[in-house]
Design an enzyme around this catalytic site. Structure first.
Site, PDB file in Angstrom:
ATOM      1  N   GLU A 131      28.052  39.408  11.825  1.00 56.47           N
ATOM      2  CA  GLU A 131      28.530  40.703  11.326  1.00 56.47           C
ATOM      3  C   GLU A 131      29.305  41.431  12.414  1.00 56.47           C
ATOM      4  OE1 GLU A 131      28.787  43.346   8.081  1.00 56.47           O
ATOM      5  OE2 GLU A 131      27.646  41.488   8.113  1.00 56.47           O
ATOM      6  N   GLU A 190      29.798  50.066  17.616  1.00 59.63           N
ATOM      7  CA  GLU A 190      29.620  50.524  16.229  1.00 59.63           C
ATOM      8  C   GLU A 190      29.131  51.961  16.125  1.00 59.63           C
ATOM      9  OE1 GLU A 190      28.081  46.168  15.835  1.00 59.63           O
ATOM     10  OE2 GLU A 190      28.163  47.685  17.393  1.00 59.63           O
ATOM     11  N   TYR A 223      18.538  42.806  21.475  1.00 60.16           N
ATOM     12  CA  TYR A 223      19.082  42.844  20.115  1.00 60.16           C
ATOM     13  C   TYR A 223      18.044  42.348  19.114  1.00 60.16           C
ATOM     14  CZ  TYR A 223      22.516  42.603  16.377  1.00 60.16           C
ATOM     15  OH  TYR A 223      23.199  42.802  15.209  1.00 60.16           O
ATOM     16  N   HIS A 243      21.023  33.869  21.733  1.00 60.75           N
ATOM     17  CA  HIS A 243      20.245  35.099  21.603  1.00 60.75           C
ATOM     18  C   HIS A 243      18.888  34.913  22.254  1.00 60.75           C
ATOM     19  CE1 HIS A 243      22.596  36.603  17.823  1.00 60.75           C
ATOM     20  NE2 HIS A 243      23.348  36.468  18.888  1.00 60.75           N
ATOM     21  N   ASP A 269      28.066  44.208  17.737  1.00 58.51           N
ATOM     22  CA  ASP A 269      26.809  43.469  17.912  1.00 58.51           C
ATOM     23  C   ASP A 269      27.022  41.956  18.048  1.00 58.51           C
ATOM     24  OD1 ASP A 269      25.284  45.743  17.877  1.00 58.51           O
ATOM     25  OD2 ASP A 269      24.795  45.635  15.747  1.00 58.51           O
ATOM     26  N   ARG A 279      18.259  41.435  15.851  1.00 57.54           N
ATOM     27  CA  ARG A 279      18.563  40.466  14.790  1.00 57.54           C
ATOM     28  C   ARG A 279      18.750  39.101  15.441  1.00 57.54           C
ATOM     29  NH1 ARG A 279      21.369  45.116  13.330  1.00 57.54           N
ATOM     30  NH2 ARG A 279      20.558  46.059  11.403  1.00 57.54           N
ATOM     31  N   ASP A 305      26.353  39.109  16.681  1.00 55.28           N
ATOM     32  CA  ASP A 305      26.044  38.222  15.566  1.00 55.28           C
ATOM     33  C   ASP A 305      27.293  38.101  14.699  1.00 55.28           C
ATOM     34  OD1 ASP A 305      26.170  40.684  14.307  1.00 55.28           O
ATOM     35  OD2 ASP A 305      24.035  40.800  13.860  1.00 55.28           O
TER      36      ASP A 305
END
Length: 763
Positions: A98, A21, A306, A352, A94, A308, A96
């Site tokens: 999103e 990203e 990470y 995670h 990432d 989140r 997740d």
């Protein structure tokens, strides 16, 4: 890279392309993967639903209409060119939902084979994690993508269907959000409880017994009381003064106190708010920079995992890293053991990890020079919490004693630490009462020598702060780790809440939005309904539910509510709402209308251009419904405040300065501002005096000159004694920061020298 063939011809070997990203992330990963890989950034999403329309075909299975995000055309062209020239394309967004959606959109845009294993995922940007991810690519997880699509479409349906109606009803600066609206309800409902709270008298009763035993009243007639609210009980306890109480319990037990768990997103945001004063959005922004990579002694390194995540799991590799550090620094006896806890939520994404440092030997103070101050503070918080979480429990003995006389029991505890464990480096805020254990046995009698009775009143519940709101959202199942910061920022940006200190207070606009939504869209404002919807999205990710069915169930009720609310809005917009404010043109009283910047008053004569904004004024929904609002007094006071008060301070040109109140507090402005454009900021100490009402007025003139002159004289003396900057030779100036005044070099930004002031010279 060139390969020599027998014929002597040089053939260029294609590189592998990795798409992430952000450029910072790309830079860190490219240094890890080396020359055979080209790592580039998509700068987030490349496609999204259009801004100009809803972009969802409700009648065709909620089919979304994605389009290229404005400004991303050149980026997509570059990515397509690189993809054509590459041996293989890896999608490394990432880990997740999103990130999965970004990978899917990239695959669609670049026309990659949807059956190809080209998605790589990692929780930390380190050599091992990146190389392991490259070795184990997988297909894009379409269930994750659909869960994200469903969330995006749900939010779009609420925002794009309800918000235009709010624009007509209130102003175009308002909006409805599927999750933000429930968060607003939590703030408003709590404020209602605070407003309606009736204080109740209670008594805190403690007894001083012989042998210096201080115990608190524990039970009355076998019933445990947190506080005594019955005055008769308090009076009856007083009758036992100088009586003997029998020891009915006297025991010593061994206990452990486990260290706190490592951080997840919610606890990271909570602690960052409490200890560092960071907003949720600032916390996530700084954490993102630590995750993507910082140059440490010339080497780009991802410093944390990470950020989140809703998991507190720690990998075996990280456990081994912590074991090595703790053994070396504290000794083997300080090594903690894993505490097995049953997960409350089986849908926690346990792939995670907790938020932790990628290398524990990168001690915060050792790399402080490579970090900004905010990065250092947050990294230290994360590093400390992880290290503490891997330490051994604190072990202690607890002595408990209970005394009884008739209906009344007193209880107390003392503690003795046997092994400090994690207390060696961190003590909980709630410290244990420590002391030497007395020799008292069951059946002994102790005389009550004195009663300490403290009368007090119950207090209303505390308002929500960023920290406690995040905690509440998580507890109620509203939103997910990636959404907390955005929810809070929207509430502040829309001015639905304001901050008093660190606490959220709903504005009149916030109350109005909450009331309208609650009256017309009960499901959206229902905490349990919102939490159930979040669980439904989790089920889509797990492959247990169909995402379109969730949207159908939701929209079937929403569409009915929308039709009813549209009728109400049309009825309201056709009504004329009069005020008690006469128009200066003499054509009767003004009427209320809604505009781009909120409600305002205007003349009934369309030719008259007189207008008054009602922003910031309390106009109740009941008054609006009645068609007659009373705002004259409040509007006149607002206009008086806006015009400012005359002071005894003059500008260099001899113009009087007016005291005005702006967004950032009080300031001075020239009475001829349109000509000289002169404004003067006020020192913090003057603002405090104004807020406390400590500055006098004479004949309507605020007496500021004496204090402003005093401050100027004091600062001139400070600068005279300070001399010039020892680094560049330029003079100093007085700076003001969070902790008060300081000396700052006027050569900034070339010279960044600052100096603390002596205590006796501080404000």
């Amino acid at each position: 890279m060139y390969i020599e063939k027998n014929l002597g011809v040089k053939i260029v070997a294609k590189k592998n392309l990795v798409i992430v990203e952000s450029p910072a992330k790309a830079k860190t990963i490219e240094k890890i993967l080396g020359n055979n890989f080209h790592v580039t950034a998509s700068f987030g999403h490349v496609r999204d639903l259009p801004k100009s329309k809803i972009g969802v075909d409700v009648g065709d299975g909620f089919k979304p209409s994605y389009s290229t995000i404005r400004g991303k055309g050149d980026i997509i062209k570059t990515l397509k060119d690189l993809a054509k020239k590459s041996n293989k394309v890896y999608l490394a967004s990432d880990p997740d939902r999103e990130g999965e959606a970004i990978a899917w959109h990239l695959a669609q845009t670049l026309k990659l084979d949807e059956n190809e294993a080209n998605r790589i995922e990692f929780n930390e940007i380190t050599n091992g994690a990146i190389r392991d991810a490259i070795k184990n690519p997988r297909k894009v997880d379409i269930n994750r993508v659909n869960a994200q699509q469903a969330r995006r479409i749900l939010d779009r349906l609420v925002g794009y269907e309800i918000s235009p109606l709010l624009w007509k009803s209130i102003s175009s600066n308002t909006s409805a959000g599927r999750v933000q609206s429930v968060a607003l309800k939590l703030v408003c409902d709590l404020e209602d409880k605070i407003t309606k709270f009736v204080p109740e008298k209670f008594w805190d009763i403690k007894g001083e017994f012989q042998n210096n035993m201080n115990l608190y009243l524990y039970k009355v007639e076998g019933k445990r009381f947190e506080r005594i609210t019955d005055e008769d009980i308090m009076k009856n306890v007083q009758l036992t003064l100088h009586s003997e109480y029998e020891v009915i319990n006297s025991k010593v037990s061994k206990k452990n106190k486990n260290p706190p768990l490592p951080l997840k997103t919610s606890t990271l945001q909570q602690l960052s708010s409490s200890y560092l004063g960071f907003s949720a959005s600032k916390t996530m922004s700084v954490a993102q920079s630590l995750y993507e990579g910082i140059s440490i002694d010339g080497t780009q390194k991802g410093l944390i995992t990470y950020m989140r995540t809703d998991s507190t799991r720690v990998s075996e590799e990280a456990k081994g890293m912590a074991k090595s550090y703790i053994t070396e620094v504290f000794g083997e006896q300080y090594l903690g053991k894993d505490v097995v806890k049953k997960k409350k939520d089986e849908k926690i994404q346990d792939a995670h990890e907790a938020v932790r440092p990628t290398e524990i030997y990168l001690v915060p103070d050792k790399i402080k020079k490579d970090l900004s101050l905010d990065q250092y503070k947050l990294y230290k918080l994360i590093w400390d919490r992880f290290m503490i979480s891997r330490l051994a429990p604190m072990q202690y003995e607890q002595f408990e004693i209970i005394l009884e006389n008739g209906f009344y029991q007193f209880r107390g505890t003392l503690n003795k630490i046997i092994f400090d464990g994690y207390y060696k480096v961190f003590k909980d805020e709630e410290e244990l009462p420590l002391g030497e254990f007395p020799t008292i046995n069951e059946g002994d009698f102790l005389e009550l020598n004195k009663l300490n009775i403290k009368e007090d009143w119950t207090k209303p519940p505390a308002r929500l702060t960023e920290s406690s709101l995040v905690k509440r959202l998580e507890a109620d199942g509203i939103g997910r780790p990636s959404t907390y910061a955005a929810i809070i920022e929207t509430l502040k940006k829309r001015e639905y809440v304001i901050l008093e200190g660190k606490s959220f207070v709903p504005t009149e606009l916030g109350y109005e939005i909450k009331t309208i939504l609650e009256n017309n869209f009960k499901d959206i404002m229902d905490v349990k309904f919102t939490a159930a919807l979040e669980n439904g999205l989790d089920s889509v990710e797990e492959g247990e539910k169909n995402w379109v069915e969730i949207l159908e169930d939701f929209y079937s009720k929403l569409s009915k509510d929308l039709e009813l609310y549209k009728i109400k809005v049309e009825e309201e917009s056709s009504r004329i709402i009069t005020s008690d404010v006469p128009c200066p043109c003499g054509n009767g009283n003004m009427i209320m209308k809604n505009g781009r910047f909120g409600r305002y008053l205007c003349c009934t004569d369309e030719e008259c251009k007189e207008k008054y904004s009602l922003k910031g004024l309390d106009v109740s929904l009941e008054a609006i419904k009645s068609g007659d609002i009373k705002v004259k007094e409040a509007l006149e006071e607002q206009l008086r405040v806006k015009q400012g008060k005359m002071t005894d301070v003059c500008s260099a040109a001899g113009n009087r300065l007016l005291l005005k109140l702006g967004r950032f507090g009080s300031y001075l402005e020239s009475e001829n501002f349109k000509e000289d454009n002169e404004r003067v900021s006020l020192p913090g100490e003057v603002k405090k005096l104004l807020m406390n009402g400590s500055i006098e007025e004479e004949n309507g003139i605020v007496q500021l000159k004496w204090i402003m002159d005093g401050i100027q004289k004091e600062e001139e003396e400070i600068l005279k004694n300070a001399g010039n900057c020892e680094k560049c030779g330029k003079p100093f100036k007085i700076g003001r920061g969070r902790w008060g005044k300081f000396l700052a070099c006027t050569g900034y930004p070339d010279c960044k020298n600052i100096k603390k002031l002596e205590k006796d010279k501080k404000e």
